[in-house]
Design a protein around this motif. Structure first.
Motif, PDB file in Angstrom:
ATOM      1  N   GLY B  23       0.815  -1.217   0.000  1.00 28.93           N
ATOM      2  CA  GLY B  23       0.000   0.000   0.000  1.00 28.93           C
ATOM      3  C   GLY B  23       0.847   1.265   0.000  1.00 28.93           C
ATOM      4  O   GLY B  23       0.427   2.299  -0.523  1.00 28.93           O
ATOM      5  N   GLY B  24       2.039   1.164   0.576  1.00 26.71           N
ATOM      6  CA  GLY B  24       2.891   2.346   0.643  1.00 26.71           C
ATOM      7  C   GLY B  24       3.457   2.734  -0.703  1.00 26.71           C
ATOM      8  O   GLY B  24       3.752   3.916  -0.952  1.00 26.71           O
ATOM      9  N   LEU B  25       3.590   1.768  -1.569  1.00 28.33           N
ATOM     10  CA  LEU B  25       4.257   2.029  -2.843  1.00 28.33           C
ATOM     11  C   LEU B  25       3.543   3.089  -3.690  1.00 28.33           C
ATOM     12  O   LEU B  25       4.177   4.057  -4.133  1.00 28.33           O
ATOM     13  N   PRO B  26       2.222   2.917  -3.908  1.00 25.36           N
ATOM     14  CA  PRO B  26       1.556   3.972  -4.686  1.00 25.36           C
ATOM     15  C   PRO B  26       1.594   5.326  -3.987  1.00 25.36           C
ATOM     16  O   PRO B  26       1.702   6.371  -4.643  1.00 25.36           O
ATOM     17  N   VAL B  27       1.528   5.311  -2.653  1.00 23.26           N
ATOM     18  CA  VAL B  27       1.596   6.587  -1.926  1.00 23.26           C
ATOM     19  C   VAL B  27       2.931   7.268  -2.191  1.00 23.26           C
ATOM     20  O   VAL B  27       3.000   8.474  -2.479  1.00 23.26           O
ATOM     21  N   VAL B  28       3.995   6.492  -2.100  1.00 22.75           N
ATOM     22  CA  VAL B  28       5.336   7.052  -2.315  1.00 22.75           C
ATOM     23  C   VAL B  28       5.482   7.523  -3.757  1.00 22.75           C
ATOM     24  O   VAL B  28       6.057   8.590  -4.030  1.00 22.75           O
ATOM     25  N   LEU B  29       4.963   6.753  -4.693  1.00 21.31           N
ATOM     26  CA  LEU B  29       5.064   7.149  -6.099  1.00 21.31           C
ATOM     27  C   LEU B  29       4.308   8.448  -6.360  1.00 21.31           C
ATOM     28  O   LEU B  29       4.799   9.338  -7.073  1.00 21.31           O
ATOM     29  N   ASP B 289      12.942  -6.576   4.845  1.00 18.70           N
ATOM     30  CA  ASP B 289      13.387  -7.177   3.585  1.00 18.70           C
ATOM     31  C   ASP B 289      14.179  -6.140   2.773  1.00 18.70           C
ATOM     32  O   ASP B 289      13.629  -5.127   2.321  1.00 18.70           O
ATOM     33  N   GLN B 290      15.464  -6.438   2.590  1.00 14.71           N
ATOM     34  CA  GLN B 290      16.333  -5.445   1.952  1.00 14.71           C
ATOM     35  C   GLN B 290      15.948  -5.157   0.510  1.00 14.71           C
ATOM     36  O   GLN B 290      16.242  -4.072  -0.012  1.00 14.71           O
ATOM     37  N   ARG B 291      15.296  -6.074  -0.150  1.00 14.40           N
ATOM     38  CA  ARG B 291      14.870  -5.789  -1.528  1.00 14.40           C
ATOM     39  C   ARG B 291      13.833  -4.659  -1.527  1.00 14.40           C
ATOM     40  O   ARG B 291      13.866  -3.771  -2.370  1.00 14.40           O
ATOM     41  N   TRP B 292      12.944  -4.719  -0.543  1.00 19.69           N
ATOM     42  CA  TRP B 292      11.942  -3.655  -0.448  1.00 19.69           C
ATOM     43  C   TRP B 292      12.538  -2.361   0.114  1.00 19.69           C
ATOM     44  O   TRP B 292      12.167  -1.263  -0.287  1.00 19.69           O
ATOM     45  N   VAL B 293      13.458  -2.531   1.044  1.00 20.98           N
ATOM     46  CA  VAL B 293      14.121  -1.331   1.573  1.00 20.98           C
ATOM     47  C   VAL B 293      14.863  -0.617   0.438  1.00 20.98           C
ATOM     48  O   VAL B 293      14.859   0.615   0.340  1.00 20.98           O
ATOM     49  N   PHE B 294      15.475  -1.399  -0.424  1.00 25.60           N
ATOM     50  CA  PHE B 294      16.162  -0.817  -1.583  1.00 25.60           C
ATOM     51  C   PHE B 294      15.185  -0.021  -2.442  1.00 25.60           C
ATOM     52  O   PHE B 294      15.429   1.133  -2.807  1.00 25.60           O
ATOM     53  N   LEU B 295      14.050  -0.635  -2.739  1.00 28.87           N
ATOM     54  CA  LEU B 295      13.071   0.022  -3.607  1.00 28.87           C
ATOM     55  C   LEU B 295      12.551   1.310  -2.970  1.00 28.87           C
ATOM     56  O   LEU B 295      12.486   2.367  -3.619  1.00 28.87           O
ATOM     57  N   TYR B 296      12.212   1.217  -1.709  1.00 30.98           N
ATOM     58  CA  TYR B 296      11.673   2.410  -1.038  1.00 30.98           C
ATOM     59  C   TYR B 296      12.750   3.491  -0.877  1.00 30.98           C
ATOM     60  O   TYR B 296      12.474   4.684  -1.007  1.00 30.98           O
ATOM     61  N   SER B 297      13.963   3.077  -0.601  1.00 29.47           N
ATOM     62  CA  SER B 297      15.043   4.078  -0.481  1.00 29.47           C
ATOM     63  C   SER B 297      15.249   4.783  -1.809  1.00 29.47           C
ATOM     64  O   SER B 297      15.489   5.996  -1.865  1.00 29.47           O
TER      65      SER B 297
END
Lengths: 343, 347
Positions: B23-29, B289-297
């Motif tokens: 859910g955070g992904l679209p918000v961040v985008l 999960d570092q893969r998601w942390v990478f994406l969000y960072s």
């Protein structure tokens, strides 16, 4: 004409010149070295005072000379006509020379003069000694080695603690105020301290400005702005030197050198004075001229944009009588062309 | 980060995490898109939304169009690139050192860049970013390699603690050298003062193009290394037992951090707190999960840099505040607020 002298602190003075940055350096200078040097220097100066004190009093009696002015830290008194003057800045040094007094030592170097103060090349007969102000702070030991009978500086080379050490042994003039001094006020004060005609010197420079104004009949009364190009903005410098040409500050021109006196590069169109002086240390001229709003500026249309290099910026920032000669000679031709364009 | 040191998640936590993560992904985008628009639309010069639209379709007055496309456009792109690079570099270095207070500067990147910039300013008479950018990149690379060599000397592998200590020590030494160089003459002091402020203003696109290859390679290496960081977070022994080439991954991470942070710093000067702060925010949304942390960072870094830059353009009108200064005085309180939330630290 109230061109400001050198400034004591970057918070007070943010100027386009390279000169005030010396004060920034002063602030971070090694205090321990200063204290050690001061202790040694005080000892040396005490020796100077012990050797020369009685003779000084005798000469005071002999020539009857005595003078006192209000300095930044209190009254500065001399009881004999100064003959061995140490100058701690080039600005006061050139004022002294024009008053007819060659300092025995000046806190500068030939390299510095060549690069930033070319109009002073060959002017001084005394020693050029940068060790008088290592890290841009007065060193009592180095000063004492010249056995001076007057030390002339300003508050950013002679902080109050250094002044307290020096003044007990040799009259020390640290400038008139802890903020910016006007060079002409300094000239008058030094005239009083040395028994020379400071006001006459000021009047002679004023006459040079008046002569310059006569050649700019269509520009006199016009407005000026003076900025330094920085990354992303233009910072206002003290442009009061432009008043020598009969110009008046534009409404938004800020001569206080406040740290927040700046205009974003997005607001280039606000630099709309009749004469615009720019100190371009970062080589931004091409980018500025590429802005389509630049060519619409009144100063650009009339050719009255003055691009200052470091020497001219220094001449305008810490002016003295010879600095005036220099910047008038450097800038008057451009201003004459601009005046003809406007006329 | 530090997943191995936290209590095992309950099933309900996992479900909530998935909701937050996706859910955070679209918000961040959306936030990123909004910040891009604001970065073009807002600045010291007031330009109406109508004029902004006219600029898009090519009918705006030349002056306004210049401000929008030649001044705000390049700095917006630079914010995007630098923010992403610093955000990911911060995430990598915190994972590498298992230290939530680490930022890219801990590997000597900033000190290295500043050292060679100071050398260029003092000895070569350089004055502007266009002149000393290559020195900044070289300095960041050389000093990071030096820190790496010291941090791994005699061990055959990277010890995160030794690496951190080596970075801090080298940076401290270099800072002394840099200060001495700065004080050598007034011009150098002024130039280095500007460099240390960190700014994206007055940066032409060629500055971005010159560092973009470094950022692209660094980002690719980071993306490849991120999955393995999950295993390393559980400890070297566990990672080795899972078949993760720990040494290779750590070297890859050091290379990525160097390229990302070195390239970003060369383009703008040091922007502190971004690399430190972004991973904390990212972990709030992404979990461990570092893969998601990478994406969000990757996404949150640009948002913060853009926000800081826009703020810096508005608060001191008609002048501006460099973005590096804004990130400092806004970043510190935000970080304090974040670390007071147990969730941000615990995850």
């Amino acid at each position: 004409m109230r061109a400001a002298a050198s400034c004591p602190h970057p918070a007070v003075r943010r100027t386009p010149s390279t000169r005030p940055r010396r004060k920034v350096v002063c602030d971070v200078a090694n205090r321990a070295n200063r204290i050690i040097a001061a202790a040694v220097g005080v000892t040396l100066l005490a020796g100077v005072a012990a050797c020369g004190g009685s003779s000084g009093e005798e000469s005071s009696g002999a020539d009857g000379f005595s003078a006192s002015v209000d300095g930044a830290y209190g009254a500065v008194e001399v009881h004999a006509r100064p003959e061995r003057v140490v100058a701690l800045s080039l600005q006061v040094a050139e004022i002294l020379v024009e008053l007819g007094i060659q300092p025995v030592a000046i806190a500068s170097s030939q390299d510095e003069i060549n690069e930033f103060y070319p109009w002073l090349d060959g002017v001084f007969t005394g020693d050029l000694d940068p060790e008088l102000t290592p890290n841009y702070v007065a060193d009592p030991e180095a000063i004492g080695s010249y056995e001076p009978d007057l030390v002339v500086g300003n508050t950013w080379t002679v902080a109050e603690d250094v002044y307290a050490q020096l003044d007990g042994f040799v009259p020390t003039f640290p400038g008139l105020a802890e903020a910016n001094d006007d060079w002409d006020a300094v000239a008058v004060a030094l005239g009083e301290l040395t028994g020379t005609d400071g006001q006459g010197l000021v009047d002679s420079v004023a006459a040079e400005c008046a002569a310059a104004q006569e050649r700019l009949p269509d520009l006199v009364g016009g407005t000026y702005q003076y900025v330094a190009a920085e990354e992303g903005q233009y910072r206002f410098g003290n442009g009061s030197w432009l008043e020598c040409f009969g110009l008046v500050p534009a409404d938004n021109q800020d001569n206080t050198q406040s740290t927040d006196a700046a205009v974003s590069e997005e607001l280039l169109d606000q630099l709309d004075a009749d004469v615009l002086a720019v100190f371009d240390r970062i080589g931004a001229r091409a980018d500025i001229e590429a802005d389509p709003r630049f060519e619409e500026l009144p100063s650009a249309t009339s050719g009255a944009v003055l691009w200052l290099d470091a020497p001219v910026a220094n001449a305008t920032n810490s002016p003295g009588p010879l600095s005036h000669d220099y910047f008038i000679a450097e800038l008057l031709p451009e201003l004459e062309s601009a005046a003809a364009e406007q006329g | 980060m530090n997943a191995s040191r936290t209590a095992p998640p309950r099933p309900a936590d996992g479900a909530r995490r998935r909701v937050t993560r996706f859910g955070g992904l679209p918000v961040v985008l959306v936030a990123l898109a909004v910040m891009c628009v604001l970065s073009i639309a807002l600045g010291a010069k007031s330009i109406s939304p109508v004029t902004v639209v006219e600029a898009v379709i090519g009918t705006a007055p030349p002056g306004e169009a210049f401000v929008l496309w030649e001044l705000r456009g390049p700095r917006t792109l630079l914010c995007l690139a630098v923010g992403a690079a610093l955000g990911v570099a911060g995430m990598l270095v915190q994972a590498l050192t298992r230290n939530p207070l680490a930022d890219p500067g801990i590997l000597g990147v900033n000190a290295g860049a500043a050292l060679l910039v100071a050398v260029g300013v003092v000895f070569l008479g350089l004055d502007s970013i266009g002149e000393y950018r290559w020195l900044a990149i070289a300095g960041a690379l050389l000093v990071t390699v030096l820190v790496y060599l010291i941090g791994s000397a005699g061990r055959g592998q990277i010890d995160p603690v030794r690496l951190t200590l080596a970075g801090v020590a080298v940076a401290a030494v270099l800072q002394g050298v840099i200060s001495a160089l700065m004080l050598s003459d007034p011009r150098s002091f002024d130039t280095m003062r500007n460099w240390n402020a960190g700014t994206v203003a007055s940066r032409e696109l060629d500055i971005l193009w010159s560092v973009l290859p470094l950022l692209a390679v660094g980002m690719a290496v980071a993306a490849a290394a991120s999955p393995a960081l999950n295993a390393i977070a559980m400890g070297d022994d566990v990672a080795v037992s899972l078949g993760v080439p720990v040494r290779v991954v750590r070297i890859a991470v050091v290379v990525a951090v160097t390229l990302l942070a070195g390239g970003a710093t060369a383009a703008t000067g040091p922007l502190v707190f971004i690399g430190l702060m972004v991973p904390h925010i990212a972990r709030v949304l992404a979990g461990p999960d570092q893969r998601w942390v990478f994406l969000y960072s990757l996404l949150i870094g640009p948002i913060l840099v853009l926000a800081a830059d826009v703020l810096g353009r508005l608060v001191m009108r008609p002048g501006e505040i460099p973005v590096g200064i804004v990130t400092s005085f806004v970043g510190a309180p935000v970080l304090i607020a974040l670390i007071r939330r147990r969730r941000a630290v615990a995850s």
